[in-house]
Scaffold this motif. Structure first.
Motif, mmCIF file in Angstrom:
data_model
loop_
_atom_site.group_PDB
_atom_site.id
_atom_site.type_symbol
_atom_site.label_atom_id
_atom_site.label_comp_id
_atom_site.label_asym_id
_atom_site.label_seq_id
_atom_site.Cartn_x
_atom_site.Cartn_y
_atom_site.Cartn_z
ATOM 1 N N UNK A 32 -17.372 -32.379 0.406
ATOM 2 C CA UNK A 32 -16.070 -32.833 0.848
ATOM 3 C C UNK A 32 -15.730 -34.239 0.393
ATOM 4 N N UNK A 33 -16.713 -35.138 0.444
ATOM 5 C CA UNK A 33 -16.426 -36.513 0.017
ATOM 6 C C UNK A 33 -16.150 -36.578 -1.478
ATOM 7 N N UNK A 34 -16.833 -35.748 -2.264
ATOM 8 C CA UNK A 34 -16.583 -35.713 -3.706
ATOM 9 C C UNK A 34 -15.196 -35.157 -4.001
ATOM 10 N N UNK A 35 -14.782 -34.146 -3.262
ATOM 11 C CA UNK A 35 -13.442 -33.590 -3.413
ATOM 12 C C UNK A 35 -12.392 -34.639 -3.052
ATOM 13 N N UNK A 36 -12.637 -35.385 -2.005
ATOM 14 C CA UNK A 36 -11.715 -36.437 -1.570
ATOM 15 C C UNK A 36 -11.585 -37.519 -2.642
ATOM 16 N N UNK A 37 -12.688 -37.879 -3.272
ATOM 17 C CA UNK A 37 -12.662 -38.879 -4.342
ATOM 18 C C UNK A 37 -11.827 -38.376 -5.517
ATOM 19 N N UNK A 38 -12.009 -37.116 -5.917
ATOM 20 C CA UNK A 38 -11.217 -36.548 -7.011
ATOM 21 C C UNK A 38 -9.727 -36.569 -6.675
ATOM 22 N N UNK A 39 -9.397 -36.213 -5.457
ATOM 23 C CA UNK A 39 -8.009 -36.216 -5.021
ATOM 24 C C UNK A 39 -7.428 -37.629 -5.075
#
Length: 88
Positions: A32-39
Motif C-alpha cells: 500500500x505504501x508503494x502504491x501511495x508513493x506511485x500515486x
C-alpha cells in the motif's frame, strides 16, 4: 476474507510477482505504501503541468517512468526465469 494459496515468483519485498489461483499470468503485488508513493509521483507530474512548469513536470515524469520501468523489468525477469511468456 478468503484465504488462498498463491505462487510466488520473486522474494516478497514491496513488489512481489505472484500468481493467484485462477489467473493465467502472474501479477505484481504492490504494498500500500508503494502504491501511495506511485500515486503521489503521478500527482506531482499533473500539478506541475497544471502550473505550466513543464521542466519540473518532465523531471517528475522521468523519475516515475524510471520506477515503473524497474518494476516492469522485475516482472519480466521473473517471468523469463520461470519460463512464462509475457501476456503482452
Amino acid at each position: 476474507m478468503d484465504h488462498v494459496e498463491a505462487e510466488l515468483y520473486t522474494d516478497g519485498g514491496n513488489d512481489a510477482v505472484v500468481r493467484l489461483p485462477g489467473r493465467r499470468f502472474p501479477g505484481v503485488l504492490l504494498q500500500g505504501d508503494s502504491l501511495h508513493i506511485l500515486r503521489n509521483d503521478l500527482a506531482e507530474v499533473a500539478e506541475a503541468c497544471e502550473r505550466g512548469a513543464l521542466t519540473e513536470a518532465r523531471h517528475s515524469a522521468d523519475l516515475l517512468l524510471t520506477n515503473l520501468d524497474a518494476l516492469l523489468t522485475r516482472y519480466e525477469d521473473a517471468l523469463r526465469h520461470h519460463g512464462i511468456p509475457r501476456p503482452y
